[in-house]
Enzyme design. Structure first.
Site, PDB file in Angstrom:
ATOM      1  N   ASP A 123     -51.309 -21.312  68.639  1.00  0.00           N
ATOM      2  CA  ASP A 123     -52.504 -20.478  68.850  1.00  0.00           C
ATOM      3  C   ASP A 123     -53.401 -21.056  69.933  1.00  0.00           C
ATOM      4  OD1 ASP A 123     -52.862 -19.595  65.331  1.00  0.00           O
ATOM      5  OD2 ASP A 123     -51.638 -18.761  66.951  1.00  0.00           O
ATOM      6  N   LYS A 162     -18.723   2.230  56.944  1.00  0.00           N
ATOM      7  CA  LYS A 162     -19.961   2.262  56.154  1.00  0.00           C
ATOM      8  C   LYS A 162     -19.724   1.846  54.706  1.00  0.00           C
ATOM      9  CE  LYS A 162     -22.893   5.080  58.632  1.00  0.00           C
ATOM     10  NZ  LYS A 162     -23.693   6.072  58.193  1.00  0.00           N
ATOM     11  N   GLU A 217     -51.205 -25.108  66.832  1.00  0.00           N
ATOM     12  CA  GLU A 217     -51.021 -25.573  68.204  1.00  0.00           C
ATOM     13  C   GLU A 217     -50.585 -24.436  69.117  1.00  0.00           C
ATOM     14  OE1 GLU A 217     -49.318 -29.626  67.221  1.00  0.00           O
ATOM     15  OE2 GLU A 217     -48.722 -29.334  69.313  1.00  0.00           O
ATOM     16  N   SER A 264     -23.233   7.535  69.860  1.00  0.00           N
ATOM     17  CA  SER A 264     -23.171   7.153  68.448  1.00  0.00           C
ATOM     18  C   SER A 264     -21.767   6.686  68.114  1.00  0.00           C
ATOM     19  CB  SER A 264     -23.604   8.312  67.571  1.00  0.00           C
ATOM     20  OG  SER A 264     -22.952   9.471  67.986  1.00  0.00           O
ATOM     21  N   LEU A 265     -21.602   6.231  66.895  1.00  0.00           N
ATOM     22  CA  LEU A 265     -20.313   5.670  66.485  1.00  0.00           C
ATOM     23  C   LEU A 265     -19.628   6.606  65.511  1.00  0.00           C
ATOM     24  CD1 LEU A 265     -21.599   2.063  65.747  1.00  0.00           C
ATOM     25  CD2 LEU A 265     -20.051   2.690  67.599  1.00  0.00           C
ATOM     26  N   LYS A 285     -23.691  -3.482  60.685  1.00  0.00           N
ATOM     27  CA  LYS A 285     -24.345  -2.268  61.179  1.00  0.00           C
ATOM     28  C   LYS A 285     -25.776  -2.298  60.651  1.00  0.00           C
ATOM     29  CE  LYS A 285     -23.752   2.617  61.978  1.00  0.00           C
ATOM     30  NZ  LYS A 285     -25.129   3.003  61.707  1.00  0.00           N
ATOM     31  N   ARG A 332     -33.876   5.774  71.152  1.00  0.00           N
ATOM     32  CA  ARG A 332     -32.634   6.465  71.487  1.00  0.00           C
ATOM     33  C   ARG A 332     -32.890   7.958  71.712  1.00  0.00           C
ATOM     34  NH1 ARG A 332     -28.655   8.782  68.021  1.00  0.00           N
ATOM     35  NH2 ARG A 332     -26.593   8.738  68.971  1.00  0.00           N
ATOM     36  N   ASP A 361     -29.531  -1.505  59.805  1.00  0.00           N
ATOM     37  CA  ASP A 361     -30.130  -0.237  59.407  1.00  0.00           C
ATOM     38  C   ASP A 361     -31.565  -0.162  59.915  1.00  0.00           C
ATOM     39  OD1 ASP A 361     -30.258   1.561  56.236  1.00  0.00           O
ATOM     40  OD2 ASP A 361     -30.119   2.215  58.307  1.00  0.00           O
ATOM     41  N   GLU A 379     -19.378  -6.824  63.741  1.00  0.00           N
ATOM     42  CA  GLU A 379     -20.838  -6.971  63.636  1.00  0.00           C
ATOM     43  C   GLU A 379     -21.370  -6.210  62.436  1.00  0.00           C
ATOM     44  OE1 GLU A 379     -20.843  -6.233  68.454  1.00  0.00           O
ATOM     45  OE2 GLU A 379     -22.452  -5.375  67.258  1.00  0.00           O
ATOM     46  N   GLU A 391     -31.047  -3.100  67.881  1.00  0.00           N
ATOM     47  CA  GLU A 391     -31.692  -2.435  66.751  1.00  0.00           C
ATOM     48  C   GLU A 391     -33.001  -3.141  66.409  1.00  0.00           C
ATOM     49  OE1 GLU A 391     -29.687   0.015  65.782  1.00  0.00           O
ATOM     50  OE2 GLU A 391     -30.253   0.595  63.740  1.00  0.00           O
ATOM     51  N   CYS A 446     -40.162   7.308  13.565  1.00  0.00           N
ATOM     52  CA  CYS A 446     -39.611   8.064  14.695  1.00  0.00           C
ATOM     53  C   CYS A 446     -38.126   7.741  14.815  1.00  0.00           C
ATOM     54  CB  CYS A 446     -40.346   7.689  15.981  1.00  0.00           C
ATOM     55  SG  CYS A 446     -39.579   8.395  17.453  1.00  0.00           S
ATOM     56  N   CYS A 493     -45.122   6.110  21.672  1.00  0.00           N
ATOM     57  CA  CYS A 493     -45.076   7.006  20.522  1.00  0.00           C
ATOM     58  C   CYS A 493     -45.651   6.226  19.350  1.00  0.00           C
ATOM     59  CB  CYS A 493     -43.629   7.395  20.241  1.00  0.00           C
ATOM     60  SG  CYS A 493     -43.356   7.966  18.554  1.00  0.00           S
ATOM     61  N   TYR A 524     -27.089  -5.861  70.481  1.00  0.00           N
ATOM     62  CA  TYR A 524     -25.669  -5.688  70.207  1.00  0.00           C
ATOM     63  C   TYR A 524     -24.877  -5.077  71.362  1.00  0.00           C
ATOM     64  CZ  TYR A 524     -27.306  -1.057  68.624  1.00  0.00           C
ATOM     65  OH  TYR A 524     -27.911   0.157  68.524  1.00  0.00           O
ATOM     66  N   LYS A 540     -15.663  -3.389  67.193  1.00  0.00           N
ATOM     67  CA  LYS A 540     -15.596  -3.008  68.604  1.00  0.00           C
ATOM     68  C   LYS A 540     -14.420  -3.743  69.232  1.00  0.00           C
ATOM     69  CE  LYS A 540     -20.613  -2.644  68.785  1.00  0.00           C
ATOM     70  NZ  LYS A 540     -21.856  -3.318  69.170  1.00  0.00           N
ATOM     71  N   CYS A 581     -44.745  12.879  20.869  1.00  0.00           N
ATOM     72  CA  CYS A 581     -43.381  12.358  21.026  1.00  0.00           C
ATOM     73  C   CYS A 581     -42.368  13.506  20.918  1.00  0.00           C
ATOM     74  CB  CYS A 581     -43.102  11.308  19.939  1.00  0.00           C
ATOM     75  SG  CYS A 581     -41.382  10.789  19.857  1.00  0.00           S
ATOM     76  N   CYS A 625     -40.230  12.781  17.425  1.00  0.00           N
ATOM     77  CA  CYS A 625     -40.779  12.854  16.074  1.00  0.00           C
ATOM     78  C   CYS A 625     -42.104  13.604  15.999  1.00  0.00           C
ATOM     79  CB  CYS A 625     -40.940  11.460  15.490  1.00  0.00           C
ATOM     80  SG  CYS A 625     -42.307  10.531  16.231  1.00  0.00           S
TER      81      CYS A 625
HETATM   82  S1  IVH Z   1     -23.058  -0.102  68.998  1.00  0.00           S
HETATM   83  C1  IVH Z   1     -21.491   3.229  71.665  1.00  0.00           C
HETATM   84  N1  IVH Z   1     -23.534  -1.922  67.181  1.00  0.00           N
HETATM   85  O1  IVH Z   1     -25.505   2.654  64.869  1.00  0.00           O
HETATM   86  C2  IVH Z   1     -21.889   2.362  70.532  1.00  0.00           C
HETATM   87  N2  IVH Z   1     -24.571   0.202  66.958  1.00  0.00           N
HETATM   88  O2  IVH Z   1     -24.033   5.411  65.421  1.00  0.00           O
HETATM   89  C3  IVH Z   1     -23.330   2.038  70.542  1.00  0.00           C
HETATM   90  N3  IVH Z   1     -26.058   0.367  65.013  1.00  0.00           N
HETATM   91  O3  IVH Z   1     -27.708   4.428  66.727  1.00  0.00           O
HETATM   92  C4  IVH Z   1     -23.796   1.445  69.300  1.00  0.00           C
HETATM   93  N4  IVH Z   1     -25.760  -1.682  64.281  1.00  0.00           N
HETATM   94  O4  IVH Z   1     -28.573   2.243  65.992  1.00  0.00           O
HETATM   95  C5  IVH Z   1     -23.767  -0.662  67.590  1.00  0.00           C
HETATM   96  N5  IVH Z   1     -23.889  -3.643  65.644  1.00  0.00           N
HETATM   97  C6  IVH Z   1     -24.138  -2.395  66.069  1.00  0.00           C
HETATM   98  C7  IVH Z   1     -25.001  -1.532  65.386  1.00  0.00           C
HETATM   99  C8  IVH Z   1     -25.190  -0.225  65.855  1.00  0.00           C
HETATM  100  C9  IVH Z   1     -26.397  -0.538  64.074  1.00  0.00           C
HETATM  101  C10 IVH Z   1     -26.555   1.754  65.031  1.00  0.00           C
HETATM  102  C11 IVH Z   1     -27.213   2.134  66.301  1.00  0.00           C
HETATM  103  C12 IVH Z   1     -26.703   3.495  66.676  1.00  0.00           C
HETATM  104  C13 IVH Z   1     -25.785   3.833  65.556  1.00  0.00           C
HETATM  105  C14 IVH Z   1     -24.503   4.357  66.133  1.00  0.00           C
END
Ligand code: IVH
Length: 707
Positions: A45, A331, A43, A90-91, A126, A147, A128, A124, A184, A449, A443, A238, A307, A425, A428
């Site tokens: 589609d 991490k 539907e 970055s964090l 993190k 980024r 990947d 939250e 992300e 063996c 073998c 996020y 945060k 082998c 042996c």
């Molecule tokens: S906050 C100033 N929240 O982690 C903070 N980052 O090193 C902005 N990432 O490149 C990032 N999960 O790709 C935030 N729940 C999350 C995240 C997150 C993954 C990654 C993000 C960023 C890296 C920061």
């Protein structure tokens, strides 16, 4: 020539296009963000096709945020550069509880808060994947960028549009004039596995993805959005980068957690795992809770993010260099690491299977130091093209044996050579042969063996087999090496003197000082215990004995089935293929392995010797399960049968040994279709499953006296 349409009719078409767009967006949101679809795919589609048709005949009605525009044309000359309005930072990372404690303490100090002033954090996962920024003007998606280096990224708008979890238009009434949402892009694990399955089947034409993160990154950097569209990517929001133009009463909420809720209202996917808690303890609880769920999640995460929830306090704290003082990434210990291959050796298993193993420079992965990782088989080595000297990615997931998942080709040294399975082998010297059509090389030395002998004896003694407590692999190696054990039967001839002599020679060889107890006496309790355990294992069950023999392909369940079916070992030894095939779950391949095993003189000798040494089991009567005419077949009944109640039909089929299942799959043997059969019959046609009508069923039942 363009068709002229009366203004009123034109208004209708425009209104219809508008409705369709709104409905399709709604269904997308339900499906990709809320995970709660409300209409069938067909539907959906149909709605999309209707809108496409309108836009094709009335190009003036097309709009940039139309759901038909998810897959657009290729950008010319690669991706344009995009300067971020505010840098994508970055964090700071933490790997220990102590670092989390320090993070919270420093915030308290800077904000001049007492030790017990409450400090709330938004928590939250993190994710990947790949960080991106999405720009919305007056609620419409206008641009998305990677980024990059944090200052400047690449415009990947066309590819981001293909991700259905990303709204092309914000929901709700209170949309800002300008909004930049950050989050992300990731590839769900199932999608990653499915992609690699296809890649493996392509015989090298499609390259395997190293992990879901590379899958997401690679997909987003495709120049053809159609390729990105074919890779099921997903998204989690996020953060908010920039907001502008909100009316005074629409100012952003004061807390980060409320901001996430707002993003959800605007139509963005926000992970259901986000939470809030107080202080370092609350953060650490969350870390452990998420860590425990990590393996079961449908996407990869590499830690959690804390945060500070109060946005005003965030602003007060500010940044050091490129990282905020108010956030921290905690991490998980890495589960994938790179290291170098020092050698590739071959491990010989119990049944002679020759498994290539990478000997690695020791590396700490997922909480343990790994110095060997399996390469599975020669085909896998060839597929990955792992060579001695290579830098490789090693993965350790949960308790699974560490494996090499990829080679970092950029770091390959000069003059390496492709690896080949040795012809003989390493233990042996017997020839290594590859099973025809199989991937396993073996073998051919059999129990001559020493490697196979050690593994076979280890298996024989294991808990589910003869259960000889205290007989570990190293002890067996010593006993084989110094000639005390040729076969499993020799175990029952061992005495205390043999064990101590073996230990003395092993100590001498290793230069270790024998462990002594009082008065310089050599410790021998372990040997006493072992002799007792060997003696105790003599009385066992036929099922354990059969499993202990280590017949290829015969696991515990088959050993049990064989023991039940034949009752006595001699009956099994006499059985031919026809007799073996009567045992539930024994197929032709397994039957062939069993016959080949018992045909070998040294296996028969070992059995006689074990019996002569006093190994016995309780004799039992054979318990044959009736193998009916329809044994091994699965039936599905659908529609109404006119002469037979469905339960009665089921009972009769089962009496003939068939299984009766409720749904049709590739494993279904026959679908019996009565009157008004519906979707199950369609499915049977689709899968090419054999279909019987009621008359055919009755005829077969009659043939076996069950009409
Ligand atoms: S906050 C100033 N929240 O982690 C903070 N980052 O090193 C902005 N990432 O490149 C990032 N999960 O790709 C935030 N729940 C999350 C995240 C997150 C993954 C990654 C993000 C960023 C890296 C920061």
């Amino acid at each position: 020539m363009t068709t002229r349409i009366a203004p009123a009719a034109m208004d209708d078409v425009a209104a219809r296009a508008q409705t369709l767009r709104r409905d399709i967006d709604e269904h997308n949101h339900r499906y990709h963000v809320l995970d709660a679809p409300s209409i069938p795919d067909a539907e959906y589609d149909a709605l999309l096709r209707e809108l496409e048709a309108i836009e094709a005949t009335h190009p003036e009605l097309a709009s940039a945020d139309s759901p038909t525009r998810r897959v657009g044309g290729k950008p010319f000359g690669g991706f344009a550069q995009v300067r971020h309005d505010t840098p994508m930072l970055s964090l700071a990372n933490a790997f220990s509880d102590a670092e989390v404690g320090q993070f919270v303490r420093k915030i308290r100090e800077r904000l001049e808060l007492g030790d017990d002033a409450p400090l709330r954090f938004s928590l939250e996962p993190k994710f990947d994947g790949l960080a991106i920024a999405l720009r919305y003007e007056h609620g419409v998606f206008v641009r998305g960028a990677t980024r990059g280096d944090g200052e400047t990224g690449e415009d990947v708008s066309a590819n981001l549009r293909t991700i259905k979890a990303i709204p092309l238009r914000l929901r709700g009434g209170d949309v800002p004039a300008l909004l930049e949402v950050r989050g992300e892009v990731y590839m769900p694990r199932a999608a990653f596995e499915k992609y690699n399955e296809g890649a493996r089947a392509s015989g090298g034409k499609i390259k395997l993805l190293v992990n879901p993160r590379n899958g997401a990154a690679g997909s987003l950097r495709q120049l053809d959005p159609a390729i990105t569209a074919s890779r099921p990517l997903a998204f989690f929001a996020y953060a908010v980068g920039v907001v502008d133009g909100l009316d005074g009463h629409h100012a952003l909420p004061p807390r980060h957690s409320q901001l996430l809720a707002k993003l959800r209202d605007w139509g963005f996917p926000v992970s259901s795992l986000v939470a809030t808690a107080s202080g370092a303890d609350g953060c650490l609880d969350y870390f452990r809770r998420i860590g425990a769920q990590r393996e079961q999640l449908p996407f990869d995460i590499d830690g959690v993010v804390y945060k500070l929830d109060d946005l005003r306090l965030q602003r007060e704290l500010g940044y050091v260099g490129r990282t905020p003082r108010w956030a921290l990434a905690h991490k998980f210990p890495a589960q994938e690491r790179t290291t170098t291959v020092q050698d590739i050796t071959v491990n010989i298993g119990r049944t002679g299977a020759a498994t290539p193993v990478a000997n690695l420079s020791p590396v700490f992965v997922g909480g343990v130091t790994v110095s060997n990782a399996t390469l599975h088989n020669a085909d896998q080595v060839a597929r990955l093209d792992v060579r001695v000297g290579d830098t490789v990615v090693v993965r350790r997931a949960g308790d699974v044996i560490p494996e090499v998942v990829a080679v970092v080709l950029d770091r390959r040294p000069e003059r390496t050579t492709a690896w080949v399975m040795p012809t003989h082998c390493p233990v042996c010297g017997s020839a290594i042969e590859r099973e025809e059509g199989g991937v396993v090389a073996r073998c051919s030395g059999g129990l001559a063996c020493p490697a196979q002998r050690v593994r076979a004896i280890f298996h024989f003694a294991s808990r589910r087999a003869m259960d000889i407590d205290g007989l570990g692999e190293r002890l067996i190696e010593g006993l084989v090496e110094f000639g005390f054990l040729q076969s499993v039967a020799d175990l029952y001839a061992l005495n205390l003197g043999d064990l101590l002599e073996m230990k003395r020679r092993a100590d001498e060889r290793d230069g270790t000082t024998p462990e002594t107890v009082k008065d310089g006496k050599i410790a021998s309790k372990w040997a006493d215990n072992l002799i007792a355990a060997i003696a105790a294992s003599k009385h066992t069950t036929l099922e354990r004995f059969l499993y202990a023999l280590g017949i290829p392909e015969v696991g515990q369940a088959t050993a049990k089935a064989l023991a039940r079916h034949f009752g006595r070992l001699d009956a099994l030894l006499r059985a031919d293929a026809t007799a073996l095939l009567e045992v539930p779950d024994v197929g032709p391949i397994m039957a062939a392995h069993i016959i080949a095993f018992f045909a070998e003189a040294h296996n028969r000798d070992a059995i006689s010797q074990l019996r002569a040494a006093g190994v016995t089991w309780t004799q039992a009567q054979p318990q044959r399960e009736p193998r009916g005419a329809l044994a091994g077949q699965t039936f599905v009944l659908t529609g109404t049968l006119s002469t037979l109640a469905r339960d009665a039909a089921k009972e009769k089929l089962e009496a003939l040994g068939a299984k009766v299942a409720g749904s049709v799959s590739k494993k279904t043997s026959v679908v019996v279709a009565g009157e008004a059969a519906g979707s199950k019959l369609d499915k049977a046609h689709e899968l090419g499953v054999e279909i019987w009508d009621e008359a055919r069923l009755l005829a077969v039942l009659a043939e076996h006296g069950l009409a």
